[in-house]
Design an enzyme around this catalytic site. Structure first.
Site, PDB file in Angstrom:
ATOM      1  N   ASN A   9       0.865  -1.172   0.000  1.00 12.33           N
ATOM      2  CA  ASN A   9       0.000   0.000   0.000  1.00 12.33           C
ATOM      3  C   ASN A   9       0.905   1.226   0.000  1.00 12.33           C
ATOM      4  OD1 ASN A   9      -1.725   2.092   0.524  1.00 12.33           O
ATOM      5  ND2 ASN A   9      -2.406   1.361   2.523  1.00 12.33           N
ATOM      6  N   TRP A  10       0.994   1.857  -1.150  1.00 15.60           N
ATOM      7  CA  TRP A  10       1.934   2.981  -1.287  1.00 15.60           C
ATOM      8  C   TRP A  10       1.438   4.263  -0.630  1.00 15.60           C
ATOM      9  CZ3 TRP A  10       3.949   2.709  -7.074  1.00 15.60           C
ATOM     10  CH2 TRP A  10       4.644   1.507  -7.246  1.00 15.60           C
ATOM     11  N   LYS A  11       0.174   4.284  -0.266  1.00 17.08           N
ATOM     12  CA  LYS A  11      -0.421   5.483   0.347  1.00 17.08           C
ATOM     13  C   LYS A  11      -0.158   6.710  -0.556  1.00 17.08           C
ATOM     14  CE  LYS A  11      -0.134   3.169   4.739  1.00 17.08           C
ATOM     15  NZ  LYS A  11      -0.025   3.225   6.191  1.00 17.08           N
ATOM     16  N   HIS A  95      -9.457   0.819   5.281  1.00 16.73           N
ATOM     17  CA  HIS A  95      -8.152   1.083   5.888  1.00 16.73           C
ATOM     18  C   HIS A  95      -8.338   2.015   7.086  1.00 16.73           C
ATOM     19  CE1 HIS A  95      -4.054   2.387   6.545  1.00 16.73           C
ATOM     20  NE2 HIS A  95      -3.675   1.312   5.875  1.00 16.73           N
ATOM     21  N   GLU A  97      -6.729   4.445   8.130  1.00 20.87           N
ATOM     22  CA  GLU A  97      -6.573   5.880   7.838  1.00 20.87           C
ATOM     23  C   GLU A  97      -7.853   6.445   7.235  1.00 20.87           C
ATOM     24  OE1 GLU A  97      -2.893   5.466   5.656  1.00 20.87           O
ATOM     25  OE2 GLU A  97      -1.945   4.827   7.515  1.00 20.87           O
ATOM     26  N   GLU A 167      -4.873  -5.069  10.689  1.00 25.30           N
ATOM     27  CA  GLU A 167      -3.905  -3.982  10.813  1.00 25.30           C
ATOM     28  C   GLU A 167      -4.145  -3.231  12.114  1.00 25.30           C
ATOM     29  OE1 GLU A 167      -2.142  -2.816   6.681  1.00 25.30           O
ATOM     30  OE2 GLU A 167      -3.717  -1.426   7.266  1.00 25.30           O
ATOM     31  N   GLY A 173       2.898   2.328  10.634  1.00 26.11           N
ATOM     32  CA  GLY A 173       3.803   3.454  10.462  1.00 26.11           C
ATOM     33  C   GLY A 173       4.593   3.803  11.714  1.00 26.11           C
ATOM     34  N   SER A 212       3.868  -2.112  10.136  1.00 30.65           N
ATOM     35  CA  SER A 212       5.323  -2.166  10.309  1.00 30.65           C
ATOM     36  C   SER A 212       5.928  -3.516   9.907  1.00 30.65           C
ATOM     37  CB  SER A 212       5.711  -1.794  11.741  1.00 30.65           C
ATOM     38  OG  SER A 212       5.323  -0.451  12.014  1.00 30.65           O
TER      39      SER A 212
END
Ligand code: 13P
Length: 249
Positions: A9-11, A95, A97, A167, A173, A212
């Site tokens: 997941n490159w965000k 997700h 976020e 997650e 992160g 992570s």
């Protein structure tokens, strides 16, 4: 034996040139030698170009999000049909976020899950608890609530063409991954919950761990019996690290 997957997941990272370079580097690794399927989820605006680059490779394409609605007056949104049209195979839904920063609730996430499947995209459904929730002993209650919201609107059979990702928010992160035992415990709980609906489907469901994941911890996480791969953020932005994580599977 369950299928296995590592998804990057490159965000919201990179530029057109940087992302093209990253894909080029990834393509140099012999994905045929990886025991698992690999996928990358670049930002929306780079999907079409990424699809061209990944054509005929072993690396699949995914989107980081999807609109729950089919089309029309939804400014700024991207539909399942559009994602399918540009060559996506996967779509991340729920997700943390998106849940935390864009107020996506369980019901919306469930609708996104269905939108993905309505266009033969494989949803990667994310669930996970915050640090406060873990410390309050609510981990199972939180992930159960997030999972049940989807189970309430689909037939268990729909999970055959879906991926679940655990997650924990506190591990995303932060450099501090869940221990293999912590991940295994939640994965086993999730699989058990699905088994109460359909044991066969639960046994076959891929459950990824995210938070992570790095080359240095991937092997021990993936060695857990209910951890079927990873959803990788930061470490997926470095080709050699991502390739090592794929090899660890
Ligand atoms: P990190 O691997 O950077 O912790 O991110 C995990 C994640 O959010 C993947 O979706």
């Amino acid at each position: 034996m369950r299928k296995r997957l590592v998804a990057g997941n490159w965000k919201m990272h990179g530029s057109r040139a940087e992302n093209a370079r990253l894909l080029d580097e990834l393509l140099q690794f012999d994905s045929g030698a990886w025991p698992a399927a690999a996928a990358v989820c670049p930002p929306f605006v780079y999907l079409q170009e990424s699809a061209r680059q990944l054509k005929d490779s072993g690396i699949a394409l995914g989107a980081q999000d999807i609109c729950a609605d089919a089309g029309g007056a939804f400014t700024g949104e991207v539909s399942a049909a559009m994602l399918k049209d540009v060559g996506c195979r996967y779509a991340i839904v729920g997700h943390s976020e998106r849940r935390a920063l864009y107020a996506e609730d369980d019901r919306l996430v469930a609708r996104k899950f269905m939108a993905a499947q309505s266009h033969q995209l494989v949803p990667i459904l994310c669930v996970g608890e915050s640090l406060a929730e873990r410390e309050a002993g609510q981990t199972e209650a939180v992930v159960a609530r997030q999972l049940d919201a989807v189970l309430a609107v689909i037939e268990p059979e729909a999970l055959v063409e879906a991926v679940l990702a655990y997650e924990p928010v506190w591990a995303i992160g932060t450099g501090k991954n869940a221990s293999p035992e912590q991940a295994q415990a939640v994965h086993a709980f999730l699989r058990g919950r699905i088994a109460s609906h359909d044991a066969r489907i639960a046994a076959g469901l891929q459950i990824l761990y995210g938070g992570s994941v790095k080359a240095s911890n991937a092997a021990e996480l993936f060695a857990m019996p209910d951890v079927d791969g990873g959803l990788v953020g930061g470490a997926s932005l470095k080709a050699d690290e991502f390739a090592q994580i794929c090899s660890a599977l």
